[in-house]
Write an enzyme that holds these catalytic residues in place. Structure first.
Site, PDB file in Angstrom:
ATOM      1  N   PHE A 118     136.666  86.813 115.465  1.00 27.80           N
ATOM      2  CA  PHE A 118     136.482  85.605 114.673  1.00 27.80           C
ATOM      3  C   PHE A 118     135.044  85.135 114.816  1.00 27.80           C
ATOM      4  O   PHE A 118     134.541  84.979 115.939  1.00 27.80           O
ATOM      5  CB  PHE A 118     137.449  84.497 115.134  1.00 27.80           C
ATOM      6  CG  PHE A 118     138.726  84.491 114.343  1.00 27.80           C
ATOM      7  CD1 PHE A 118     139.554  85.603 114.325  1.00 27.80           C
ATOM      8  CD2 PHE A 118     139.091  83.384 113.585  1.00 27.80           C
ATOM      9  CE1 PHE A 118     140.724  85.621 113.569  1.00 27.80           C
ATOM     10  CE2 PHE A 118     140.254  83.389 112.829  1.00 27.80           C
ATOM     11  CZ  PHE A 118     141.071  84.500 112.819  1.00 27.80           C
ATOM     12  N   CYS A 176     130.735  72.128 107.676  1.00 30.03           N
ATOM     13  CA  CYS A 176     131.622  72.179 106.519  1.00 30.03           C
ATOM     14  C   CYS A 176     131.116  71.152 105.507  1.00 30.03           C
ATOM     15  O   CYS A 176     130.536  70.131 105.896  1.00 30.03           O
ATOM     16  CB  CYS A 176     133.061  71.852 106.925  1.00 30.03           C
ATOM     17  SG  CYS A 176     134.202  71.899 105.518  1.00 30.03           S
ATOM     18  N   CYS A 223     141.833  68.589 109.082  1.00 32.59           N
ATOM     19  CA  CYS A 223     141.250  69.745 109.773  1.00 32.59           C
ATOM     20  C   CYS A 223     141.688  69.791 111.243  1.00 32.59           C
ATOM     21  O   CYS A 223     141.702  68.772 111.936  1.00 32.59           O
ATOM     22  CB  CYS A 223     139.734  69.656 109.694  1.00 32.59           C
ATOM     23  SG  CYS A 223     138.905  71.128 110.299  1.00 32.59           S
ATOM     24  N   ASP A 224     142.002  70.987 111.727  1.00 29.75           N
ATOM     25  CA  ASP A 224     142.418  71.145 113.121  1.00 29.75           C
ATOM     26  C   ASP A 224     141.409  71.973 113.923  1.00 29.75           C
ATOM     27  O   ASP A 224     141.745  72.540 114.958  1.00 29.75           O
ATOM     28  CB  ASP A 224     143.808  71.800 113.182  1.00 29.75           C
ATOM     29  CG  ASP A 224     143.833  73.161 112.508  1.00 29.75           C
ATOM     30  OD1 ASP A 224     142.775  73.606 112.002  1.00 29.75           O
ATOM     31  OD2 ASP A 224     144.898  73.796 112.476  1.00 29.75           O
ATOM     32  N   THR A 225     140.184  72.044 113.422  1.00 33.17           N
ATOM     33  CA  THR A 225     139.212  72.974 114.012  1.00 33.17           C
ATOM     34  C   THR A 225     137.936  72.261 114.430  1.00 33.17           C
ATOM     35  O   THR A 225     137.433  71.417 113.693  1.00 33.17           O
ATOM     36  CB  THR A 225     138.848  74.066 112.968  1.00 33.17           C
ATOM     37  OG1 THR A 225     140.049  74.654 112.502  1.00 33.17           O
ATOM     38  CG2 THR A 225     137.961  75.127 113.567  1.00 33.17           C
TER      39      THR A 225
HETATM   40  S1  SF4 Z   1     140.086  72.467 107.116  1.00 30.63           S
HETATM   41 FE1  SF4 Z   1     138.214  71.894 108.247  1.00 30.63          FE
HETATM   42  S2  SF4 Z   1     136.812  73.573 107.881  1.00 30.63           S
HETATM   43 FE2  SF4 Z   1     138.424  73.726 106.310  1.00 30.63          FE
HETATM   44  S3  SF4 Z   1     137.656  72.547 104.551  1.00 30.63           S
HETATM   45 FE3  SF4 Z   1     138.832  71.137 105.797  1.00 30.63          FE
HETATM   46  S4  SF4 Z   1     137.283  70.156 107.122  1.00 30.63           S
HETATM   47 FE4  SF4 Z   1     136.373  72.005 106.309  1.00 30.63          FE
END
Ligand code: SF4
Length: 211
Positions: A25, A31, A49-51
């Site tokens: 990965f 983003c 978002c979980d990241t």
């Molecule tokens: S999930 Fe996270 S990385 Fe994906 S578009 Fe949404 S904010 Fe951006």
């Protein structure tokens, strides 16, 4: 260009069509739909978002000055010298803010098949081997074809039917991971059973306790 990468690590792809496949990965920083900072979440276009994609301080992360520097770091994470089955998943954040054709060529030169997971708001460069688009309601979707469309479900104001005419081989529905994940999972299972065009995608890495 310099590539800003949060982390690079070896694991199994957890979700979607390639679930279970060993992969490196490569998580790009940044983003365009959220800053990644909790203080900004309430005003982000994408709020679930979980990241963590902020900065370059994760495992294997950093600033890579050339496409080959980046590909070398990805190769370093692959566990063997064999070129067989090499697979890199470019994710983020939004990888298409940075991933370009030169980086894809550099991955290919080191024997990697290149997958990308994008929110679909940026035109992808040439050469991607597997394109997975995960649309976010409230953003403008510019990528209307690819291998896999993976919709996090349910999303406020979003109806899976609005994507069914797009040019994808696979349509996946993935339960939103939030405090309502159990109800979301039941709703997702029910939707797939009623609408067989859609198949269930689970985040198996979370069940397995791997990255
Ligand atoms: S999930 Fe996270 S990385 Fe994906 S578009 Fe949404 S904010 Fe951006």
């Amino acid at each position: 260009m310099t590539y800003l990468v949060k982390e690079i690590f070896y694991t199994l792809q957890g979700e979607g069509s390639h679930a279970g496949r060993p992969a490196v990965f490569c998580r790009f920083s940044r983003c365009n739909l959220w800053t990644g900072l909790e203080k900004d979440r309430h005003r982000a276009i994408c709020q679930f978002c979980d990241t963590d994609f902020v900065g370059t301080d994760g495992e294997g992360g950093g600033k890579f000055r050339t496409p080959d520097d980046l590909a070398q770091a990805v190769e370093k994470a692959w566990p063997s010298a064999s070129r067989e089955h090499r697979f890199v998943v470019c994710t983020g954040g939004e990888p298409l803010l940075q991933l370009d054709e030169e980086a894809i060529d550099a991955f290919h030169a080191r024997g990697f098949e290149v997958a990308v997971e994008t929110n679909g708001t940026r035109v992808p460069p040439k050469g991607i081997d597997w394109l997975c688009v995960s649309p976010k309601i409230g953003s403008e979707l510019v990528v209307t074809s690819g291998d896999e469309l993976k919709l996090v479900y349910p999303q406020l104001g979003g109806d899976p039917r609005q994507f069914e005419q797009l040019d994808f081989r696979y349509f996946r529905l993935q339960p939103m991971d939030n405090p309502d994940v159990e109800a979301n999972t039941r709703a997702t299972v029910e939707y797939c059973m009623k609408n067989p065009r859609w198949t269930l995608s689970l985040q198996t890495h979370k069940y397995l306790g791997i990255q």
